[in-house]
Design an enzyme around this catalytic site. Structure first.
Site, mmCIF file in Angstrom:
data_model
loop_
_atom_site.group_PDB
_atom_site.id
_atom_site.type_symbol
_atom_site.label_atom_id
_atom_site.label_comp_id
_atom_site.label_asym_id
_atom_site.label_seq_id
_atom_site.Cartn_x
_atom_site.Cartn_y
_atom_site.Cartn_z
ATOM 1 N N GLY A 139 0.808 -1.215 0.000
ATOM 2 C CA GLY A 139 0.000 0.000 0.000
ATOM 3 C C GLY A 139 0.839 1.261 0.000
ATOM 4 C CG ASN A 140 1.896 2.648 -2.908
ATOM 5 O OD1 ASN A 140 1.128 3.033 -3.790
ATOM 6 N ND2 ASN A 140 2.443 1.443 -2.918
ATOM 7 N N GLY A 181 9.350 0.367 1.427
ATOM 8 C CA GLY A 181 9.981 -0.603 2.322
ATOM 9 C C GLY A 181 10.109 -0.202 3.781
ATOM 10 C CD GLU A 215 3.121 -0.252 -7.483
ATOM 11 O OE1 GLU A 215 3.408 0.208 -8.602
ATOM 12 O OE2 GLU A 215 2.811 -1.439 -7.293
ATOM 13 C CG HIS A 225 -1.770 0.762 -4.489
ATOM 14 N ND1 HIS A 225 -2.631 -0.164 -5.030
ATOM 15 C CD2 HIS A 225 -0.622 0.090 -4.216
ATOM 16 C CE1 HIS A 225 -2.023 -1.338 -5.105
ATOM 17 N NE2 HIS A 225 -0.803 -1.219 -4.607
ATOM 18 C CG HIS A 261 -1.990 -4.883 -1.573
ATOM 19 N ND1 HIS A 261 -0.703 -5.168 -1.179
ATOM 20 C CD2 HIS A 261 -1.873 -4.117 -2.682
ATOM 21 C CE1 HIS A 261 0.147 -4.590 -2.001
ATOM 22 N NE2 HIS A 261 -0.526 -3.943 -2.913
HETATM 23 ZN ZN LIG Z 1 0.431 -2.836 -4.437
#
Ligand SMILES: [Zn+2]
Length: 430
Positions: free
Chosen positions: A30-31, A47, A76, A95, A97
């Site tokens: 996620g970002n 990271g 991303e 973004h 998951h």
């Molecule tokens: Zn991703």
């Protein structure tokens, strides 16, 4: 909370923490990013443990590509940057998951965003982007191509979701609503085929009652009112933590002894609500300068018909809502506590909430304290705020257990004789 005054790096910390705490992404997945007025992209680092991020960990990517900050930006970054290029109206990209949406992305099926009116209004139409390697320009191009068509929500095949919005808080509201509706569809499918709302149905929700009420200026706030506001905020936050409310959905009201009542406002994020946001309703008028929930008239009618009801709650808890979006009956005669709290739950057609409010209000009784409104909400009443909250929580817990039982075997309900024994033991005579 005034979000516009929060620095982009602080907004990123606040929202990443909320997403992680909500179980909506993993430590490494996620970002988030924000595009500021200088054209700088503020983005979460690559990271770094999502559980311990601070503002100093955030990266600032200048328009010429220079990166400021102690870490590398998220891998991303290419798709964040490409989305902003294609859609100048978007200023935040999220973004992640989240588990239910990843399930849909694995099955390569879009969730049905038209099961509940609130979700339809919040999400609109959504789409899916072709799979590509994470961090690649190809992935950026696939996602940006969907945003360019006008979509704000893009599901990524075998990956997760990307959401764009005018700011990060609205991106989060869409994100959380999407995951909730995805979970709801998964739960509902274990009961039967979910029922989809039609355009005409959703048009009914465009009520303006809450906007057009006359206003009054409160001259003082009684101790009783202050206590009610304080207790409501505590339970609203608790409801949010317990997943009974989401940021965009959940209405509480409490009646005061003079017949007035306090209700949640329209549109505000439930997790940040404060005492002063709640709206006092008196003699059919609203407190000046505030907008009450769209359900204000329905709550008013329930109070008018039932002097014994002191609190009304409307919410979309996902397990109970599975019964609202399918034809499956909800029978609380599961464990004695559920029966004692909920007795006999009735279902109400979607349109009745808007077109037959007097009839809906009249359906409540000691025997029927909770209604399931099709594709809309669970309505729980009580003789106190805590009593209504308890009923909502028991409704959701009971629904959860019934859904879990689906994979084990048919649910065996308490028999009529056993119900009679409970009625006698707990003096449930009405
Ligand atoms: Zn991703």
């Amino acid at each position: 909370m005034d979000f516009e005054l929060l620095h982009p790096a602080d907004q990123l910390v606040l929202m990443m923490d909320r997403i992680y705490r909500g179980g909506l992404t993993t430590t490494s997945g996620g970002n988030l990013s924000i595009l500021d007025d200088n054209g700088d992209i503020w983005i979460t680092p690559s990271g770094i443990d999502k559980g311990t991020l601070t503002r100093h960990d955030m990266c600032c990517v200048k328009p010429d590509g220079t990166v400021l900050g102690p870490h590398k930006p998220s891998v991303e970054l290419p798709f964040h940057a490409t989305v902003y290029k294609k859609r100048p109206d978007l200023r935040a990209v999220l973004h992640a998951h989240p588990p239910a949406m990843v399930a849909f992305s694995l099955a390569r099926v879009l969730p049905n965003t038209r099961l509940v009116a609130n979700a339809w209004r919040t999400l609109g139409n959504i789409t899916m982007a072709d799979y590509a390697v994470p961090g690649s320009q190809k992935l950026g191009d696939n996602i940006a191509a969907e945003f360019e068509k006008g979509y704000d929500i893009v599901v990524m095949e075998n990956h997760g979701v990307v959401i764009g919005a005018s700011d990060l808080f609205h991106a989060f509201m869409k994100f959380e609503t999407l995951e909730t509706t995805a979970n709801l569809e998964i739960y509902a499918r274990s009961l039967g085929e979910p029922k989809t709302l039609q355009e005409n149905d959703v048009n009914l929700t465009a009520t303006r009652d809450h906007l057009t009420m006359d206003e009054f200026v409160p001259n003082k706030h009684s101790s009783e009112e202050c206590a009610a506001r304080r207790d409501m905020i505590k339970l609203i936050r608790r409801s949010y933590r317990q997943h009974l409310f989401v940021s965009t959905q959940g209405t509480y009201s409490v009646r005061l002894s003079d017949g007035s009542f306090i209700i949640t406002p329209y549109g505000l994020d439930r997790d940040y609500m404060e005492e002063s946001d709640l709206v006092l309703i008196k003699n059919g008028m609203k407190e000046q300068g505030k907008i009450p929930s769209r359900s204000v008239k329905l709550h008013q009618k329930i109070y008018e018909k039932h002097p014994e009801i002191h609190s009304v709650l409307g919410a979309n808890p996902p397990h109970a809502m599975a019964f609202a979006v399918t034809d499956a009956p909800f029978d609380p005669r599961t464990i004695p506590e559920s029966y004692i709290m909920l007795r006999q739950i009735e279902k109400v057609p979607f349109t009745s909430i808007y077109l037959k409010q007097d009839e809906v209000a009249a359906m409540f009784s000691p025997r029927t304290p909770v209604l399931i409104c099709d594709n809309n909400q669970i309505l729980a009443t009580g003789d106190s705020l805590l009593n209504a909250f308890d009923r909502l929580e028991v409704t959701e817990a009971t629904a959860h257990s019934i859904l879990l039982a689906q994979s084990i075997g048919p649910v065996v309900h308490i028999t009529p004789d056993e119900v009679t024994d409970i009625d006698v033991a707990f003096h449930l005579t009405d």
